[in-house]
Design an enzyme around this catalytic site. Structure first.
Site, PDB file in Angstrom:
ATOM      1  N   TRP A  37      91.725 -36.883   4.327  1.00 31.64           N
ATOM      2  CA  TRP A  37      92.764 -36.985   5.309  1.00 31.64           C
ATOM      3  C   TRP A  37      93.261 -38.253   5.857  1.00 31.64           C
ATOM      4  O   TRP A  37      94.196 -38.699   6.243  1.00 31.64           O
ATOM      5  CB  TRP A  37      92.773 -35.829   6.498  1.00 31.64           C
ATOM      6  CG  TRP A  37      92.581 -34.590   5.948  1.00 31.64           C
ATOM      7  CD1 TRP A  37      91.719 -33.548   6.202  1.00 31.64           C
ATOM      8  CD2 TRP A  37      93.434 -33.865   5.220  1.00 31.64           C
ATOM      9  NE1 TRP A  37      91.736 -32.296   5.934  1.00 31.64           N
ATOM     10  CE2 TRP A  37      93.081 -32.457   5.067  1.00 31.64           C
ATOM     11  CE3 TRP A  37      94.778 -34.196   4.582  1.00 31.64           C
ATOM     12  CZ2 TRP A  37      93.566 -31.480   4.290  1.00 31.64           C
ATOM     13  CZ3 TRP A  37      95.245 -33.273   3.779  1.00 31.64           C
ATOM     14  CH2 TRP A  37      94.705 -31.866   3.533  1.00 31.64           C
TER      15      TRP A  37
ATOM     16  N   ASP B   6      85.860 -23.730  14.852  1.00 28.30           N
ATOM     17  CA  ASP B   6      85.264 -23.546  13.494  1.00 28.30           C
ATOM     18  C   ASP B   6      83.877 -22.893  13.898  1.00 28.30           C
ATOM     19  O   ASP B   6      83.517 -22.569  15.053  1.00 28.30           O
ATOM     20  CB  ASP B   6      84.955 -24.796  12.899  1.00 28.30           C
ATOM     21  CG  ASP B   6      84.786 -24.992  11.411  1.00 28.30           C
ATOM     22  OD1 ASP B   6      83.814 -24.212  10.916  1.00 28.30           O
ATOM     23  OD2 ASP B   6      85.577 -25.636  10.580  1.00 28.30           O
TER      24      ASP B   6
ATOM     25  N   GLY C  26      83.633 -20.383  16.974  1.00 25.05           N
ATOM     26  CA  GLY C  26      83.900 -18.912  16.723  1.00 25.05           C
ATOM     27  C   GLY C  26      84.113 -18.560  15.255  1.00 25.05           C
ATOM     28  O   GLY C  26      84.064 -19.558  14.390  1.00 25.05           O
ATOM     29  N   ASP C  27      84.317 -17.298  14.941  1.00 27.15           N
ATOM     30  CA  ASP C  27      84.347 -16.928  13.503  1.00 27.15           C
ATOM     31  C   ASP C  27      85.744 -16.213  13.421  1.00 27.15           C
ATOM     32  O   ASP C  27      86.207 -15.179  14.101  1.00 27.15           O
ATOM     33  CB  ASP C  27      83.210 -15.659  13.351  1.00 27.15           C
ATOM     34  CG  ASP C  27      83.327 -15.128  12.021  1.00 27.15           C
ATOM     35  OD1 ASP C  27      84.478 -15.213  11.449  1.00 27.15           O
ATOM     36  OD2 ASP C  27      82.336 -14.948  11.517  1.00 27.15           O
ATOM     37  N   PHE C  28      86.471 -16.783  12.766  1.00 27.57           N
ATOM     38  CA  PHE C  28      88.107 -16.391  12.795  1.00 27.57           C
ATOM     39  C   PHE C  28      88.137 -15.172  12.122  1.00 27.57           C
ATOM     40  O   PHE C  28      89.354 -14.597  12.213  1.00 27.57           O
ATOM     41  CB  PHE C  28      88.945 -17.606  12.178  1.00 27.57           C
ATOM     42  CG  PHE C  28      88.421 -18.068  10.735  1.00 27.57           C
ATOM     43  CD1 PHE C  28      88.330 -17.317   9.574  1.00 27.57           C
ATOM     44  CD2 PHE C  28      88.726 -19.497  10.560  1.00 27.57           C
ATOM     45  CE1 PHE C  28      87.907 -18.138   8.511  1.00 27.57           C
ATOM     46  CE2 PHE C  28      88.468 -20.040   9.494  1.00 27.57           C
ATOM     47  CZ  PHE C  28      88.182 -19.386   8.487  1.00 27.57           C
TER      48      PHE C  28
ATOM     49  N   HIS D 232      92.625 -20.966   0.368  1.00 30.13           N
ATOM     50  CA  HIS D 232      92.160 -21.166  -0.927  1.00 30.13           C
ATOM     51  C   HIS D 232      90.720 -20.941  -1.030  1.00 30.13           C
ATOM     52  O   HIS D 232      90.373 -20.748  -2.356  1.00 30.13           O
ATOM     53  CB  HIS D 232      92.527 -22.486  -1.437  1.00 30.13           C
ATOM     54  CG  HIS D 232      91.613 -23.433  -1.004  1.00 30.13           C
ATOM     55  ND1 HIS D 232      91.822 -24.861  -1.554  1.00 30.13           N
ATOM     56  CD2 HIS D 232      90.857 -23.714   0.091  1.00 30.13           C
ATOM     57  CE1 HIS D 232      90.601 -25.562  -0.998  1.00 30.13           C
ATOM     58  NE2 HIS D 232      89.968 -24.802   0.120  1.00 30.13           N
ATOM     59  N   ASP D 233      89.867 -20.656   0.055  1.00 32.01           N
ATOM     60  CA  ASP D 233      88.534 -20.112  -0.253  1.00 32.01           C
ATOM     61  C   ASP D 233      88.382 -18.581  -0.284  1.00 32.01           C
ATOM     62  O   ASP D 233      87.395 -17.982  -0.815  1.00 32.01           O
ATOM     63  CB  ASP D 233      87.807 -20.547   1.139  1.00 32.01           C
ATOM     64  CG  ASP D 233      87.584 -21.920   1.372  1.00 32.01           C
ATOM     65  OD1 ASP D 233      87.604 -22.640   0.261  1.00 32.01           O
ATOM     66  OD2 ASP D 233      87.529 -22.418   2.414  1.00 32.01           O
TER      67      ASP D 233
ATOM     68  N   GLN E   1      83.098 -22.513  -6.794  1.00 31.01           N
ATOM     69  CA  GLN E   1      82.449 -22.837  -5.555  1.00 31.01           C
ATOM     70  C   GLN E   1      82.823 -21.659  -4.471  1.00 31.01           C
ATOM     71  O   GLN E   1      82.132 -21.854  -3.390  1.00 31.01           O
ATOM     72  CB  GLN E   1      83.096 -24.190  -5.113  1.00 31.01           C
ATOM     73  CG  GLN E   1      82.401 -25.401  -5.702  1.00 31.01           C
ATOM     74  CD  GLN E   1      82.139 -26.495  -4.581  1.00 31.01           C
ATOM     75  OE1 GLN E   1      83.250 -27.044  -4.345  1.00 31.01           O
ATOM     76  NE2 GLN E   1      81.028 -26.468  -4.058  1.00 31.01           N
TER      77      GLN E   1
HETATM   78  N1  SAM Z   1      90.500 -27.570   7.508  1.00 30.88           N
HETATM   79  C1  SAM Z   1      89.490 -28.473   6.958  1.00 30.88           C
HETATM   80  C2  SAM Z   1      90.414 -29.466   5.990  1.00 30.88           C
HETATM   81  O1  SAM Z   1      91.336 -29.049   5.401  1.00 30.88           O
HETATM   82  O2  SAM Z   1      89.583 -30.715   5.900  1.00 30.88           O
HETATM   83  C3  SAM Z   1      88.393 -27.764   6.487  1.00 30.88           C
HETATM   84  C4  SAM Z   1      88.715 -26.848   5.386  1.00 30.88           C
HETATM   85  S1  SAM Z   1      87.041 -25.897   4.865  1.00 30.88           S
HETATM   86  C5  SAM Z   1      87.479 -25.891   3.121  1.00 30.88           C
HETATM   87  C6  SAM Z   1      86.829 -24.598   5.423  1.00 30.88           C
HETATM   88  C7  SAM Z   1      86.516 -24.736   7.042  1.00 30.88           C
HETATM   89  O3  SAM Z   1      86.542 -23.246   7.186  1.00 30.88           O
HETATM   90  C8  SAM Z   1      84.985 -25.223   7.107  1.00 30.88           C
HETATM   91  O4  SAM Z   1      84.972 -26.126   8.272  1.00 30.88           O
HETATM   92  C9  SAM Z   1      84.436 -23.964   7.475  1.00 30.88           C
HETATM   93  O5  SAM Z   1      83.093 -24.180   8.643  1.00 30.88           O
HETATM   94  C10 SAM Z   1      85.301 -23.013   8.190  1.00 30.88           C
HETATM   95  N2  SAM Z   1      85.309 -21.730   8.144  1.00 30.88           N
HETATM   96  C11 SAM Z   1      84.735 -21.125   7.205  1.00 30.88           C
HETATM   97  N3  SAM Z   1      84.524 -19.739   7.696  1.00 30.88           N
HETATM   98  C12 SAM Z   1      84.965 -19.606   8.843  1.00 30.88           C
HETATM   99  C13 SAM Z   1      84.921 -18.589   9.980  1.00 30.88           C
HETATM  100  N4  SAM Z   1      84.262 -17.232   9.448  1.00 30.88           N
HETATM  101  N5  SAM Z   1      85.252 -18.789  11.200  1.00 30.88           N
HETATM  102  C14 SAM Z   1      85.617 -20.235  11.488  1.00 30.88           C
HETATM  103  N6  SAM Z   1      85.631 -21.242  10.705  1.00 30.88           N
HETATM  104  C15 SAM Z   1      85.305 -20.935   9.309  1.00 30.88           C
HETATM  105  C1  ASE Z   2      87.018 -25.895  -0.613  1.00 30.26           C
HETATM  106  C2  ASE Z   2      87.271 -27.184  -0.736  1.00 30.26           C
HETATM  107  C3  ASE Z   2      86.611 -28.044  -1.688  1.00 30.26           C
HETATM  108  C4  ASE Z   2      85.707 -25.402  -1.006  1.00 30.26           C
HETATM  109  C5  ASE Z   2      85.058 -26.255  -1.801  1.00 30.26           C
HETATM  110  C6  ASE Z   2      85.527 -27.591  -2.146  1.00 30.26           C
HETATM  111  C7  ASE Z   2      86.642 -29.169  -2.165  1.00 30.26           C
HETATM  112  C8  ASE Z   2      85.818 -29.479  -3.007  1.00 30.26           C
HETATM  113  N1  ASE Z   2      84.917 -28.390  -3.114  1.00 30.26           N
HETATM  114  O1  ASE Z   2      87.579 -25.215   0.588  1.00 30.26           O
HETATM  115  C9  ASE Z   2      88.053 -30.003  -2.263  1.00 30.26           C
HETATM  116  C10 ASE Z   2      89.087 -30.104  -3.208  1.00 30.26           C
HETATM  117  N2  ASE Z   2      88.575 -30.475  -4.665  1.00 30.26           N
HETATM  118  C11 ASE Z   2      88.086 -29.628  -5.545  1.00 30.26           C
HETATM  119  C12 ASE Z   2      87.489 -30.492  -6.838  1.00 30.26           C
HETATM  120  O2  ASE Z   2      88.225 -28.502  -5.620  1.00 30.26           O
END
Ligand code: SAM
Ligand code: ASE
Length: 335
Positions: free
Chosen positions: A150, A196, A221-223, A241-242, A292
């Site tokens: 970012w 988060d 919290g847990d969303f 995307h997760d 992942q």
């Molecule tokens: N939004 C950030 C970014 O784009 O840089 C972080 C994205 S990261 C892939 C996913 C985020 O969702 C993590 O910070 C994770 O801890 C949070 N997360 C995952 N499951 C969650 C839940 N059940 N409740 C709240 N947050 C959660």
């Molecule tokens: C997620 C984002 C990423 C979960 C696992 C991840 C990234 C890497 N591992 O939400 C960032 C994006 N990069 C790639 C290679 O996917």
């Protein structure tokens, strides 16, 4: 075929601190000086430095006495040194220590259609983020990975739409707060709350968000389970995307219910073209989501369909031309 040779060369040079050594030194350094400072063999270091020169990460100069000395190229100084504000070191470290190991099992992931934590790390948890955060150290590395991009393209995603009408913003899964900072800097009137998991919020408070930013707050919290507070705008950056379509719809429906009438949701994701013919980065990231996570990268119409199913309307898509794009959906004034 040999793309991984390049990645591993870069990972190793970063891990040995080559670019940081060259930044700290006033003058270019010889292979001998770098090998000594890095605690590495002279022969191995010479070959590594040669490959980095071929990759244009280093430049080599021949001194009067015939000795070769090395210095960082501009792109190495900007992106590969730890101290640079645009440093990609955390992303490189996570790629080297985590993603690379997962991708060893890509064939299995494609065969089985699921992530490979059990094989790669011996993690048996069914909870995705318990697997991703299998230790405090791993959680910190993930947060640093999330944080670093970012600094480079956060401004583009928060300004893809004019968000100034939205005063109270919740960044769901806001992690280290890097995008929240981009919001408060682009929009002087808004306040952003990072929502988060409790451990992530604690880490973020301690290591990422300084207390002098009065317009950034936290909510543990847990969303998927806890009550979502009311807000004008919810940001979901790299959240959907997760997860599977079903989980996405569940989450978006909860967001819709919490959202103020006239409010909105902003999705920030790497969008695939409608026929999935590109961009290559999004196609590769979608494979990474397979090894992942439980999710995938999606097209703009797939996100539009999810938003519509959750109740959102007036959906607009903006491509930034960088890795991450933006999709905005609104909750009607009267509903
Ligand atoms: N939004 C950030 C970014 O784009 O840089 C972080 C994205 S990261 C892939 C996913 C985020 O969702 C993590 O910070 C994770 O801890 C949070 N997360 C995952 N499951 C969650 C839940 N059940 N409740 C709240 N947050 C959660
Ligand atoms: C997620 C984002 C990423 C979960 C696992 C991840 C990234 C890497 N591992 O939400 C960032 C994006 N990069 C790639 C290679 O996917």
């Amino acid at each position: 075929m040999e793309g991984f040779l390049i990645s591993k060369t870069l990972f190793t040079a970063c891990e040995l601190g080559v670019f940081d050594l060259l930044l700290a030194s006033q003058d270019p350094l010889s292979a001998q000086q770098i090998a000594q400072a890095a605690g590495a063999s002279l022969d191995g270091t010479k070959r590594l430095l040669a490959a980095c020169t071929g990759l244009e990460l280093l430049s080599a100069h021949c001194q009067d006495g015939g000795q070769v000395v090395y210095s960082n190229t501009e792109q190495a100084r900007v992106y590969l040194t730890r101290a640079s504000p645009l440093s990609l070191q955390p992303s490189i470290q996570y790629s080297s220590r985590t993603i690379y190991l997962c991708w060893h099992y890509l064939t299995d992931a494609v065969r089985e259609g699921r992530n490979q934590y059990e094989k790669a790390f011996g993690v048996s948890s069914k909870d995705l983020f318990q697997a991703l955060y299998r230790s405090d150290e791993e959680m910190m590395k993930f947060m640093q990975l999330m944080n670093s991009i970012w600094n480079i393209c956060g401004r583009d995603v928060v300004t893809a739409f004019d968000l100034s009408p939205f005063r109270s913003i919740y960044d769901l899964g806001g992690c280290s707060g890097a995008l929240a900072k981009q919001c408060t800097s682009a929009y002087p009137e808004c306040t952003v709350t990072i929502f988060d998991l409790p451990k992530v919020v604690q880490m973020s408070r301690e290591h990422f968000v300084t207390s002098d930013n009065q317009r950034i707050g936290f909510h543990e919290g847990d969303f998927f389970k806890d009550c979502l507070p009311e807000a004008d705008l919810y940001i979901l950056a790299r959240i959907l995307h997760d997860w599977t379509d079903q989980c996405c719809l569940e989450l978006l429906t909860r967001v819709y219910q919490a959202c103020k009438p006239g409010g909105a949701v902003l999705l920030v994701e790497a969008l695939l073209y409608e026929d999935s013919s590109g961009p290559l980065t999004a196609q590769l990231y979608s494979l990474n989501m397979l090894v992942q996570t439980e999710g995938r990268e999606r097209t703009a119409s797939e996100y539009t369909a999810l938003l519509t199913a959750a109740g959102f309307a007036h959906i607009h898509v903006r491509h930034t031309g960088k890795i991450y794009d933006a999709v905005l959906g609104r909750k009607e004034e009267r509903d």
